[in-house]
Scaffold this motif. Structure first.
Motif, short mmCIF file in Angstrom:
data_model
loop_
_atom_site.label_atom_id
_atom_site.label_comp_id
_atom_site.label_asym_id
_atom_site.label_seq_id
_atom_site.Cartn_x
_atom_site.Cartn_y
_atom_site.Cartn_z
N ILE A 79 1.42 -13.93 -14.70
CA ILE A 79 1.59 -12.76 -14.07
C ILE A 79 0.63 -12.05 -13.59
O ILE A 79 -0.23 -12.20 -14.48
CB ILE A 79 2.96 -12.05 -14.52
N VAL A 80 0.10 -11.80 -12.43
CA VAL A 80 -0.74 -10.95 -12.36
C VAL A 80 -1.28 -9.96 -11.26
O VAL A 80 0.16 -9.72 -10.55
CB VAL A 80 -1.83 -11.49 -11.14
N TYR A 81 -0.95 -8.90 -12.37
CA TYR A 81 -0.85 -7.62 -11.34
C TYR A 81 -2.32 -6.42 -11.39
O TYR A 81 -2.72 -6.60 -11.92
CB TYR A 81 0.36 -7.05 -12.53
N GLU A 82 -2.17 -6.05 -9.95
CA GLU A 82 -4.17 -5.35 -9.75
C GLU A 82 -3.37 -3.92 -9.02
O GLU A 82 -2.42 -3.67 -8.05
CB GLU A 82 -4.78 -6.23 -8.63
N GLU A 83 -4.46 -2.84 -9.46
CA GLU A 83 -4.32 -1.70 -8.79
C GLU A 83 -5.61 -0.83 -8.38
O GLU A 83 -6.70 -0.93 -8.95
CB GLU A 83 -3.18 -0.98 -9.41
N GLN A 84 -5.53 -0.96 -7.42
CA GLN A 84 -7.00 0.23 -6.77
C GLN A 84 -5.94 1.42 -5.77
O GLN A 84 -5.89 1.27 -4.92
CB GLN A 84 -7.11 -0.67 -5.78
N PRO A 85 -7.02 2.27 -7.12
CA PRO A 85 -6.29 3.73 -6.09
C PRO A 85 -7.22 3.87 -4.81
O PRO A 85 -8.34 3.24 -4.53
CB PRO A 85 -6.47 4.28 -7.33
N MET A 86 -6.26 4.71 -3.75
CA MET A 86 -6.92 5.73 -3.16
C MET A 86 -8.07 6.03 -3.58
O MET A 86 -8.88 6.48 -2.47
CB MET A 86 -6.23 6.01 -2.39
N ALA A 87 -7.77 7.58 -4.09
CA ALA A 87 -9.52 7.72 -4.76
C ALA A 87 -9.94 7.46 -5.24
O ALA A 87 -9.90 6.70 -6.38
CB ALA A 87 -8.57 9.19 -5.23
N THR A 88 -11.50 7.92 -5.04
CA THR A 88 -13.16 7.20 -5.98
C THR A 88 -13.43 8.07 -6.92
O THR A 88 -12.53 9.03 -7.31
CB THR A 88 -14.05 7.03 -4.81
N GLY A 89 -12.99 7.58 -7.45
CA GLY A 89 -13.11 8.10 -9.53
C GLY A 89 -11.65 7.59 -10.05
O GLY A 89 -11.70 8.08 -11.62
N THR A 90 -10.85 7.19 -9.46
CA THR A 90 -9.02 7.64 -9.91
C THR A 90 -9.81 5.74 -11.37
O THR A 90 -9.43 4.93 -10.23
CB THR A 90 -8.30 7.23 -9.05
N VAL A 91 -9.21 5.99 -11.82
CA VAL A 91 -8.49 4.69 -13.11
C VAL A 91 -7.32 4.60 -13.25
O VAL A 91 -6.75 5.62 -13.94
CB VAL A 91 -9.51 5.05 -14.12
N PRO A 92 -6.68 3.48 -12.85
CA PRO A 92 -5.43 3.16 -13.01
C PRO A 92 -4.71 3.06 -14.43
O PRO A 92 -6.15 2.91 -15.52
CB PRO A 92 -5.50 1.68 -12.44
N ASP A 93 -3.75 3.16 -14.89
CA ASP A 93 -3.53 4.03 -16.31
C ASP A 93 -2.72 2.15 -17.38
O ASP A 93 -2.18 2.03 -16.36
CB ASP A 93 -2.31 4.06 -16.47
N SER A 94 -4.02 1.87 -17.93
CA SER A 94 -3.84 0.80 -18.57
C SER A 94 -3.20 0.14 -18.97
O SER A 94 -1.62 -0.85 -18.77
CB SER A 94 -5.17 0.58 -19.08
N ALA A 103 1.00 -0.86 -0.22
CA ALA A 103 -0.39 0.27 0.02
C ALA A 103 0.45 1.54 -0.52
O ALA A 103 2.08 1.12 0.62
CB ALA A 103 -0.53 -0.05 1.09
N SER A 104 0.43 2.25 -0.70
CA SER A 104 1.33 3.42 -1.03
C SER A 104 0.11 4.61 -0.32
O SER A 104 -0.82 3.90 -0.22
CB SER A 104 1.62 3.45 -2.37
N ASN A 105 0.99 5.86 -0.70
CA ASN A 105 -0.33 7.43 -1.01
C ASN A 105 -1.18 7.06 -1.48
O ASN A 105 -2.20 7.18 -1.01
CB ASN A 105 0.83 8.37 -0.47
N ASP A 106 -1.01 6.36 -2.81
CA ASP A 106 -1.93 6.33 -3.77
C ASP A 106 -3.33 5.83 -3.93
O ASP A 106 -3.81 5.53 -4.70
CB ASP A 106 -1.41 6.83 -5.00
#
Length: 280
Positions: free
Chosen positions: A245-260, A106-109
């Protein structure tokens, strides 16, 4: 005296006949043995190239983990940071057949997750090679992921600027046709703006430059009151080893979309490193 000579002659003839039968019987046995030796033999299928697997948690370098899991650099405690780099090994009962490792940082973002799995396939059918068995397993996974076939480029993508201008409607085109085209373009733009699907050119697809065969899947989930989570999966086969390989990202801010594109580039870069390490 003549009768005794006659009996002796018959006895000699019988002895000769018996000797001939014994000799013929021995010759027959030799022929039978030769016929048995000419039977066809079954050739076992070739074994796979790999007999062991790498240590999964040590297969990903610190620099690569820094790229995929930015939160590692934000860990101030050195002992905790080293523990984060080490990852957590997947439970397995045969490290020569299947190994894996996963990380969650987990990071700040955002919260990032990464898992790497190696499977060494062994065929138990003498008529099927290890490589062919691995190919079957890979194909099953690609089919289950519903990876589409590569689509040809649209005419607009293949036309030169001069061809596009030549094919453009003249200024004297009917008003209704113009309005129809404008309405269609507006609808398309609206749908594109509201869609959170994977951008064009980055959709799930097969990869031609990784291992013997490979595919990439990109899925986005969650919306509205929850943050968008993107999951990029890369699966490739090299000989009788299948790597996932499975790579997942879930942003902290609602509505933010991880860059594909960014996530796909990172996952493919890791896949290339693992394929090179296996072949090295």
């Amino acid at each position: 005296m003549q009768r005794k000579a006659y009996v002796t002659g018959i006895a000699a003839l019988l002895a000769a006949l018996l000797a001939g039968c014994t000799s013929g019987s021995t010759g027959g046995d030799d022929i039978s043995d030769k016929n048995a030796d000419t039977g066809t033999s079954t050739v076992a299928a070739q074994p796979g190239k790999y007999r062991t697997l790498p240590e999964a948690c040590g297969a990903v370098s610190h620099d690569t983990l820094d790229s995929l899991l930015p939160g590692i650099a934000q860990i101030n405690d050195e002992e905790q940071r080293e523990k984060a780099y080490a990852g957590e090994a997947t439970l397995t009962y045969d490290t020569d057949r299947k190994v894996g490792c996963h990380w969650k940082i987990a990071s700040n973002d955002a919260t990032d997750r990464l898992s790497v799995d190696f499977e060494r396939v062994v065929s138990y059918d003498n008529a099927v090679s290890d490589d062919n068995e691995a190919q079957t397993i890979y194909t099953q996974r690609e089919t289950a992921a519903d990876i589409p076939e590569s689509a040809p480029p649209s005419p607009a993508e293949t036309q030169s600027p001069s061809e596009s201008a030549a094919n453009s409607p003249s200024p004297n085109a009917s008003t209704s046709a113009s309005e129809s085209a404008s309405s269609s373009a507006s609808s398309t733009a609206s749908a594109s703006a509201s869609s959170t699907a994977t951008p064009p050119g980055l959709q799930p697809r097969t990869l031609s430059d990784l291992g013997d065969e490979a595919y990439l899947d990109d899925q986005l989930s969650g919306s509205g009151s929850t943050a968008e989570q993107r999951t990029v999966t890369v699966v490739f086969r090299t000989s009788n080893v299948v790597v996932t390989i499975v790579y997942e990202e879930q942003p902290m801010a609602t509505g933010t979309v991880p860059d594909s594109k960014e996530m796909q580039d990172r996952a493919q870069n890791l896949a290339g490193q693992l394929a090179e390490a296996l072949n090295g």
